[in-house]
Design a protein around this motif. Structure first.
Motif, mmCIF file in Angstrom:
data_model
loop_
_atom_site.group_PDB
_atom_site.id
_atom_site.type_symbol
_atom_site.label_atom_id
_atom_site.label_comp_id
_atom_site.label_asym_id
_atom_site.label_seq_id
_atom_site.Cartn_x
_atom_site.Cartn_y
_atom_site.Cartn_z
ATOM 1 N N GLN A 192 -19.512 -32.588 82.507
ATOM 2 C CA GLN A 192 -18.931 -32.894 80.768
ATOM 3 C C GLN A 192 -20.190 -33.473 80.056
ATOM 4 N N ASN A 193 -21.297 -34.056 80.791
ATOM 5 C CA ASN A 193 -22.446 -34.445 80.805
ATOM 6 C C ASN A 193 -23.913 -33.257 79.618
ATOM 7 N N TRP A 194 -23.417 -32.422 80.553
ATOM 8 C CA TRP A 194 -24.337 -31.631 80.007
ATOM 9 C C TRP A 194 -23.764 -30.527 79.140
ATOM 10 N N GLN A 195 -23.213 -30.297 79.140
ATOM 11 C CA GLN A 195 -22.249 -29.093 77.764
ATOM 12 C C GLN A 195 -22.070 -29.656 76.814
ATOM 13 N N SER A 196 -22.260 -31.067 76.249
ATOM 14 C CA SER A 196 -22.278 -32.140 75.495
ATOM 15 C C SER A 196 -23.800 -32.134 74.909
ATOM 16 N N GLU A 197 -24.626 -32.171 75.817
ATOM 17 C CA GLU A 197 -26.125 -31.935 75.578
ATOM 18 C C GLU A 197 -26.751 -30.292 75.289
ATOM 19 N N LEU A 198 -25.735 -29.641 75.702
ATOM 20 C CA LEU A 198 -26.570 -28.130 75.523
ATOM 21 C C LEU A 198 -26.493 -27.741 74.033
ATOM 22 N N LEU A 199 -25.375 -28.330 73.824
ATOM 23 C CA LEU A 199 -24.359 -28.056 72.603
ATOM 24 C C LEU A 199 -25.085 -28.698 71.131
ATOM 25 N N ALA A 200 -25.693 -30.744 71.829
ATOM 26 C CA ALA A 200 -26.569 -30.523 70.336
ATOM 27 C C ALA A 200 -28.137 -30.223 70.690
ATOM 28 N N VAL A 201 -28.084 -29.735 71.139
ATOM 29 C CA VAL A 201 -29.471 -29.547 70.903
ATOM 30 C C VAL A 201 -29.138 -27.241 70.738
ATOM 31 N N LEU A 202 -27.754 -26.442 70.779
ATOM 32 C CA LEU A 202 -28.415 -25.485 70.379
ATOM 33 C C LEU A 202 -27.747 -25.438 68.757
ATOM 34 N N SER A 203 -27.175 -26.543 68.812
ATOM 35 C CA SER A 203 -26.755 -27.166 66.899
ATOM 36 C C SER A 203 -27.779 -27.257 66.439
ATOM 37 N N MET A 204 -29.203 -28.197 66.727
ATOM 38 C CA MET A 204 -30.378 -29.014 65.930
ATOM 39 C C MET A 204 -30.358 -27.572 65.394
ATOM 40 N N VAL A 205 -31.239 -26.313 67.358
ATOM 41 C CA VAL A 205 -31.617 -24.963 66.944
ATOM 42 C C VAL A 205 -31.055 -24.263 65.361
ATOM 43 N N VAL A 206 -29.832 -23.641 65.966
ATOM 44 C CA VAL A 206 -29.545 -22.857 64.735
ATOM 45 C C VAL A 206 -29.477 -23.469 63.103
ATOM 46 N N LEU A 207 -28.825 -24.536 63.984
ATOM 47 C CA LEU A 207 -28.708 -25.678 62.088
ATOM 48 C C LEU A 207 -29.766 -25.835 61.193
ATOM 49 N N SER A 208 -30.940 -25.712 62.462
ATOM 50 C CA SER A 208 -32.570 -25.922 60.916
ATOM 51 C C SER A 208 -32.454 -24.670 60.674
ATOM 52 N N ILE A 209 -32.761 -23.755 60.965
ATOM 53 C CA ILE A 209 -32.827 -22.171 60.060
ATOM 54 C C ILE A 209 -32.601 -22.667 58.883
ATOM 55 N N TYR A 210 -31.071 -23.172 58.277
ATOM 56 C CA TYR A 210 -30.272 -23.346 57.172
ATOM 57 C C TYR A 210 -30.444 -24.537 56.098
ATOM 58 N N LEU A 211 -30.418 -25.626 57.652
ATOM 59 C CA LEU A 211 -30.251 -26.715 56.813
ATOM 60 C C LEU A 211 -31.495 -27.426 56.912
ATOM 61 N N ARG A 212 -31.341 -28.683 56.288
ATOM 62 C CA ARG A 212 -32.888 -29.394 55.915
ATOM 63 C C ARG A 212 -32.870 -30.290 55.365
ATOM 64 N N GLN A 213 -33.897 -31.363 55.586
ATOM 65 C CA GLN A 213 -33.241 -33.366 55.625
ATOM 66 C C GLN A 213 -35.102 -33.340 55.116
ATOM 67 N N ARG A 214 -35.239 -33.884 53.256
ATOM 68 C CA ARG A 214 -36.479 -34.057 52.978
ATOM 69 C C ARG A 214 -37.006 -35.182 53.406
ATOM 70 N N GLY A 215 -38.434 -34.756 54.023
ATOM 71 C CA GLY A 215 -39.340 -36.120 54.870
ATOM 72 C C GLY A 215 -39.247 -35.769 56.202
ATOM 73 N N SER A 216 -38.508 -35.190 56.774
ATOM 74 C CA SER A 216 -38.269 -35.703 58.074
ATOM 75 C C SER A 216 -39.210 -34.168 58.756
ATOM 76 N N PRO A 217 -40.077 -34.622 59.938
ATOM 77 C CA PRO A 217 -40.942 -33.475 60.901
ATOM 78 C C PRO A 217 -39.952 -32.403 61.322
ATOM 79 N N GLU A 218 -38.973 -33.025 61.643
ATOM 80 C CA GLU A 218 -37.953 -32.042 62.162
ATOM 81 C C GLU A 218 -37.121 -30.962 62.064
#
Length: 233
Positions: A192-218
């Motif tokens: 139950q912890n692994w699935q939430s962490e893997l989902l968070a990484v997946l979200s960051m990888v995919v969402l960073s394609i189309y979304l931006r955060q001005r000034g953030s190195p991420e």
């Protein structure tokens, strides 16, 4: 003048390490909050069963607190270990969390600035060879993986103790460590912890394609193309 210089140096040090310090403070506040909230929750259960409440110290030294903390830590470090290891070879077109498509792999000695290509300010082990260079060149992933294994082991030991306490309270026989780590209880806690962490990484990888955060190195620069890969702000 000496005092003023010391203050200036302290302020400079805080600024240079502000990200680490901010997360350290938030971590300690969250851990302390978990200890207090967990104590109050357990005390409520104790009173409902007619038992005496316990102190915060008794709670933070209990197997119940240890297993809750360890199961969160192991999943976090598993996430980082997998991310560090997999991003060496795997890429995601358009994601800022990925290296450029053509850079997949361990890269050349020149690109990594190791051995004969080391810079004057490179760490000493980057100029070494053989096992020392391999160990240093993979030290981040190795340490993350080791912390994951130690946290997972701590979760298994503390979890077994907490699980057996509940079983004894229910007048059932305790289980061995090997029986516990193959039980649904242990794997339910882990997965139950692994699935939430893997989902968070997946979200960051995919969402960073189309979304931006001005000034953030991420994030990619706001004006960067969606298809741009491995571009830092």
């Amino acid at each position: 003048m000496v005092l003023r210089h010391g203050v200036v140096q302290t302020v400079k040090w805080i600024k240079e390490n502000s990200l680490s310090l901010a997360f350290l403070v938030m971590f300690l506040l969250a851990l302390g909050g978990q200890a207090v909230a967990g104590t109050l929750d357990l005390d409520d259960q104790q009173r409902a069963m007619g038992d005496q409440p316990i102190s915060v110290w008794e709670y933070v030294t209990s197997s119940s607190f240890a297993v809750d903390v360890a199961e969160n830590w192991q999943s976090e470090y598993l996430q980082f270990f997998l991310y560090i290891a997999l991003t060496v070879w795997l890429v995601q077109k358009g994601s800022n969390e990925s290296k450029a498509i053509e850079d997949a792999g361990a890269e050349s000695d020149e690109e990594q600035r190791i051995g004969a290509h080391a810079a004057p300010d490179s760490p000493r082990w980057a100029r070494a060879s053989g096992p020392r260079l391999w160990l240093f060149g993979n030290s981040l992933g190795l340490v993350m993986g080791l912390i994951f294994l130690l946290s997972w082991a701590a979760q298994s030991v503390a979890g077994q103790a907490a699980y057996n306490s509940q079983r004894l309270a229910d007048l059932r026989d305790p289980v061995t460590w090997s029986s516990y780590v193959t039980s649904p209880e242990f794997w339910n806690r882990s997965l139950q912890n692994w699935q939430s962490e893997l989902l968070a990484v997946l979200s960051m990888v995919v969402l960073s394609i189309y979304l931006r955060q001005r000034g953030s190195p991420e994030s990619k620069p706001v004006g960067a193309a969606h298809a741009a890969t491995g571009v830092e702000s």
